[in-house]
Design an enzyme around this catalytic site. Sequence first.
Site, PDB file in Angstrom:
ATOM      1  N   ASP A   1       0.986   6.869  -9.473  1.00  0.00           N
ATOM      2  CA  ASP A   1       0.965   8.275  -9.893  1.00  0.00           C
ATOM      3  C   ASP A   1       0.405   9.166  -8.787  1.00  0.00           C
ATOM      4  O   ASP A   1      -0.676   9.754  -8.909  1.00  0.00           O
ATOM      5  CB  ASP A   1       0.115   8.395 -11.169  1.00  0.00           C
ATOM      6  CG  ASP A   1       0.226   9.757 -11.811  1.00  0.00           C
ATOM      7  OD1 ASP A   1       1.199  10.493 -11.505  1.00  0.00           O
ATOM      8  OD2 ASP A   1      -0.653  10.108 -12.616  1.00  0.00           O
ATOM      9  N   LEU A   2       1.165   9.258  -7.701  1.00  0.00           N
ATOM     10  CA  LEU A   2       0.668  10.015  -6.548  1.00  0.00           C
ATOM     11  C   LEU A   2       0.892  11.512  -6.757  1.00  0.00           C
ATOM     12  O   LEU A   2       1.817  12.105  -6.221  1.00  0.00           O
ATOM     13  CB  LEU A   2       1.375   9.538  -5.271  1.00  0.00           C
ATOM     14  CG  LEU A   2       0.800  10.093  -3.962  1.00  0.00           C
ATOM     15  CD1 LEU A   2      -0.645   9.704  -3.775  1.00  0.00           C
ATOM     16  CD2 LEU A   2       1.622   9.625  -2.772  1.00  0.00           C
TER      17      LEU A   2
END
Length: 242
Positions: A167-168
């Site tokens: 989940d960048l």
Amino acid sequence: MGHREFRSGLATVIYDDEMVGSDCEKLFHDDWLKENTGCTSLQRGTAVMFEYRGLGLVFKRYHRGGLIGRIVAKTYRYRRLKNTRVWREFHMLHAMRELDLPVPRPIAAHCLGVPPLVYRCAVITERVPDSQNLTEILCESALDNEQWEKLGALISHFHNLNVFHADLNASNILLTGRGEFYLVDFDKGAICTPLSRQNAEANVSRLRRSLDKLQGIHPSFHFSEENWQALTSAYQRTIQYN
Ligand SMILES: Nc1ncnc2c1ncn2[C@@H]1O[C@H](COP(=O)(O)OP(=O)(O)O)[C@@H](O)[C@H]1O
Ligand SMILES: [Mg+2]
């Protein structure tokens, strides 16, 4: 350095014995946290910052999103400890630090099992001093293109070492007062051997979506196409696909 693991009743704790002692289990108790962090609601998955014996620490409880999340609250289906999200994140942070990657030092993790069905868990990391996340920063001021390039090169460095961040988004990137970037929040991430090009590119487009979304929400969000070009060109220059 030593990681020690112990059980206490229904809880299992793992901790870094260079940083805290076996009494660190108390740091995971709601009463202790409420008293020592001034934070009254620990229900939702928000990170809580606190000081403990001269250390700046961050507590994060795992939570599930969505409707089911609200119903089962802090409980998950019971799985083997090693497969729990919290154990994985703790060990992944440690492995990345061994690779000299800029991520927070994992301090302790706690899993409360109520076999056979449920558990809840939390992790404590060392706070990255003098840092803010990119969402906070870009709401206030712009970064110059050199910093965007530095971030692009850092993301490719993680990818070259096979790190997948699930989940960048902008809130999971920290920037310190000295201009150093850190990545946080490796929940559901993995060190893949090898990391596929598809997964690497998914990280980069996840970041783009997050920046676009923030720009839609905050009228003066400091993000431009030129910034993105700076990030992606540095990324492309340094990424190594095998
Ligand atoms: N070790 C850390 N040092 C400094 N800030 C942190 C650290 N860990 C988390 N944060 C801050 O707390 C926020 C939430 O933590 P995060 O691990 O991303 O949890 P989640 O997104 O699941 O709530 C981050 O966006 C970041 O701003
Ligand atoms: Mg996060």
